[in-house]
Motif scaffolding. Structure first.
Motif, short mmCIF file in Angstrom:
data_model
loop_
_atom_site.label_atom_id
_atom_site.label_comp_id
_atom_site.label_asym_id
_atom_site.label_seq_id
_atom_site.Cartn_x
_atom_site.Cartn_y
_atom_site.Cartn_z
N SER A 333 0.81 -1.21 0.00
CA SER A 333 0.00 0.00 0.00
C SER A 333 0.85 1.27 0.00
N HIS A 334 0.52 2.21 -0.88
CA HIS A 334 1.25 3.49 -0.92
C HIS A 334 1.02 4.26 0.37
N VAL A 335 -0.11 4.01 1.03
CA VAL A 335 -0.40 4.70 2.29
C VAL A 335 0.58 4.24 3.38
N LEU A 336 0.73 2.92 3.52
CA LEU A 336 1.61 2.38 4.56
C LEU A 336 3.08 2.74 4.30
N LEU A 337 3.48 2.73 3.03
CA LEU A 337 4.85 3.12 2.70
C LEU A 337 5.08 4.59 3.02
N SER A 338 4.06 5.43 2.75
CA SER A 338 4.18 6.87 3.04
C SER A 338 4.30 7.13 4.55
N MET A 339 3.78 6.19 5.35
CA MET A 339 3.86 6.32 6.81
C MET A 339 5.22 5.85 7.34
N GLY A 340 6.09 5.38 6.44
CA GLY A 340 7.42 4.97 6.86
C GLY A 340 7.56 3.49 7.14
N LEU A 341 6.54 2.68 6.84
CA LEU A 341 6.68 1.24 7.07
C LEU A 341 7.54 0.63 5.97
N SER A 342 8.31 -0.39 6.32
CA SER A 342 9.10 -1.10 5.31
C SER A 342 8.17 -1.95 4.45
N HIS A 343 8.65 -2.38 3.29
CA HIS A 343 7.85 -3.23 2.39
C HIS A 343 7.35 -4.47 3.12
N GLU A 344 8.23 -5.09 3.91
CA GLU A 344 7.87 -6.35 4.59
C GLU A 344 6.72 -6.12 5.57
N VAL A 345 6.83 -5.04 6.35
CA VAL A 345 5.80 -4.76 7.36
C VAL A 345 4.50 -4.37 6.67
N ALA A 346 4.61 -3.57 5.60
CA ALA A 346 3.41 -3.11 4.88
C ALA A 346 2.67 -4.29 4.25
N HIS A 347 3.43 -5.29 3.79
CA HIS A 347 2.81 -6.45 3.14
C HIS A 347 1.96 -7.27 4.10
N GLY A 348 2.26 -7.18 5.41
CA GLY A 348 1.52 -7.99 6.38
C GLY A 348 0.36 -7.26 7.01
N SER A 349 -0.29 -6.36 6.24
CA SER A 349 -1.34 -5.55 6.87
C SER A 349 -2.72 -6.15 6.66
N LEU A 350 -3.57 -5.90 7.65
CA LEU A 350 -4.96 -6.37 7.61
C LEU A 350 -5.86 -5.20 7.99
N ARG A 351 -6.87 -4.93 7.16
CA ARG A 351 -7.85 -3.90 7.51
C ARG A 351 -9.19 -4.56 7.80
N VAL A 352 -9.71 -4.25 8.98
CA VAL A 352 -11.06 -4.69 9.36
C VAL A 352 -11.89 -3.42 9.44
N SER A 353 -13.00 -3.36 8.68
CA SER A 353 -13.84 -2.16 8.75
C SER A 353 -15.27 -2.57 9.07
N LEU A 354 -15.78 -1.98 10.14
CA LEU A 354 -17.03 -2.43 10.76
C LEU A 354 -18.22 -1.59 10.33
N GLY A 355 -19.40 -2.21 10.42
CA GLY A 355 -20.64 -1.52 10.08
C GLY A 355 -21.73 -1.83 11.08
N ARG A 356 -22.87 -1.18 10.85
CA ARG A 356 -24.01 -1.28 11.78
C ARG A 356 -24.51 -2.70 11.95
N GLY A 357 -24.31 -3.53 10.94
CA GLY A 357 -24.82 -4.90 11.00
C GLY A 357 -23.94 -5.87 11.77
N ASN A 358 -22.74 -5.44 12.13
CA ASN A 358 -21.83 -6.34 12.85
C ASN A 358 -22.26 -6.50 14.31
#
Length: 402
Positions: A333-358
């Motif tokens: 992700s260009h976002v994670l790289l812009s935050m200073g994360l290395s390629h390896e760390v950025a590759h291991g990212s997980l996004r959980v995004s919640l909604g009203r039905g959860n």
């Protein structure tokens, strides 16, 4: 197997009330809003009622709302429209390195047309610095385009301060608020926002409909030519069912906002606390406090985000790694790289995004299966043996390593 949807930043299910409101405008009330006869008049009335509801959600005037096909079109119209409409005043645009591609690619296109663009850096929490913004402004600056909240890590920018600065300097301020509208309170007047992009499918309306707020008096040149619809700003027969649904979704979002935010924040905080407690060698991405109510983004060291997603999917859990629009791509992700994360760390990212039905039960199930999956994937990683020597590539208050 029960399926659990934790990917609301990518898209949301259409609310049943919204779907029902749309149906009659496909089957019974199908007139073209530009027609003079009664069929046309009834759909024109429905479009204008929806405009009022969308305006009310962000405290705008109805005639400041232009209906679009969604976030990408809204960003294009706002940025190109202001650039072309104000090129006599200047040719400089300021944005950030972590914008959605609908903004970044539009700015890159304008650079080929003779405009100059400054891409502000962000800190390790994906937050811009107001000093950087101040220093980037020149007498040629005509537009500042900075997202309200980041689609990947959920960080909310200092929108009020940006709006205030833009107003003092006489520069237009556009915000891509696609993640934020309908999911957290927004008042365009209080925040001094001149242009704001929203997309229906991020808050339980259908895909293919959105709106651009343009404050009265802002000079925008149209980029789509035709029959003069939407105050000559966006030619093309209106998507009446979509617009009616967007109005209904805006009405529901406004009505349920406070309750929704409290509920979703509770689930989010439970997930963050659970992951932090149960899993070592992780990094919370995004701002610890200034973040969207439903966003959780972690990097798990020594594993690939993609393997994590596939293993969660086998358990019936849908989440994402990076943003949905580019998740087919293997670049980090260009976002994670812009935050200073290395390629390896950025590759291991997980996004959980919640909604009203959860639900709490879904969160509990997720927190029960995630540590096992992470442990299993790490046991296959050649790097994991040296975990004892782990030093986070970007130490910060939100890193947790045991």
């Amino acid at each position: 197997m029960k399926r659990i949807y934790f990917d609301h930043s990518a898209t949301t299910p259409v609310n049943r009330e919204v779907a029902e409101s749309m149906l009659e405008y496909m089957t019974e009330k199908y007139g073209n809003p530009s027609s003079v006869h009664s069929f046309g008049r009834e759909t024109r009335k429905a479009v204008e009622e929806a405009r009022e509801k969308v305006a009310a959600l962000i405290n705008a005037a109805p005639n400041e709302i232009i209906f679009t096909s969604g976030g990408t079109e809204g960003d294009n119209l706002a940025i190109k429209g202001v650039a072309y409409g104000n090129r006599k005043k200047g040719n400089h645009i300021i944005t950030t390195a972590i914008e959605h591609h609908a903004v970044l690619h539009t700015c890159e296109y304008l650079e080929k047309q003779g405009f100059t663009v400054t891409y502000l850096p962000v800190d390790e929490h994906a937050m811009i610095s107001m000093d950087d913004l101040r220093n980037a402004i020149t007498d040629k600056t005509i537009l500042i385009s900075i997202m309200f909240a980041n689609n990947e890590v959920g960080t909310i920018q200092p929108v009020k301060e940006i709006g205030q600065l833009a107003k003092e300097k006489g520069i237009y301020f556009h915000t891509d608020a696609v993640q934020a509208v309908g999911n957290c309170p927004i008042d365009v007047k209080e925040l001094n926002i001149d242009l704001l992009t929203m997309s229906g499918h991020k808050f339980h309306a259908s895909k293919g409909v959105g709106a651009l707020y343009v404050r009265r008096g802002v000079k925008v040149e149209e980029i789509q030519h035709g029959g003069g619809h939407e105050r000559n700003m966006r030619a093309g027969t209106e998507n009446v069912p979509g617009i009616v649904g967007l109005g209904k979704a805006a009405e529901i979002a406004r009505r349920d906002m406070d309750e929704k935010v409290v509920f979703i924040k509770g689930l989010r905080d439970k997930i963050i606390a659970g992951i932090t407690e149960k899993i070592p060698h992780i990094r919370l991405n995004g701002h610890p406090e200034m973040r969207m109510p439903g966003n959780v983004n972690f990097s798990f060291l020594y594993i690939e985000g993609e393997s994590l997603l596939l293993n969660l999917d086998l358990k019936g859990i849908a989440a994402s790694s990076g943003s949905a629009c580019t998740s087919g791509s293997l670049d980090p992700s260009h976002v994670l790289l812009s935050m200073g994360l290395s390629h390896e760390v950025a590759h291991g990212s997980l996004r959980v995004s919640l909604g009203r039905g959860n639900t709490e039960e879904e969160v509990d199930f997720f927190l029960a299966v995630l540590p096992e999956i992470v442990e299993r994937l790490r046991s296959m990683s050649p790097l994991y043996g040296s975990a004892a020597d782990f030093k986070p590539s970007n130490p910060c208050s939100s890193c947790h390593h045991h």
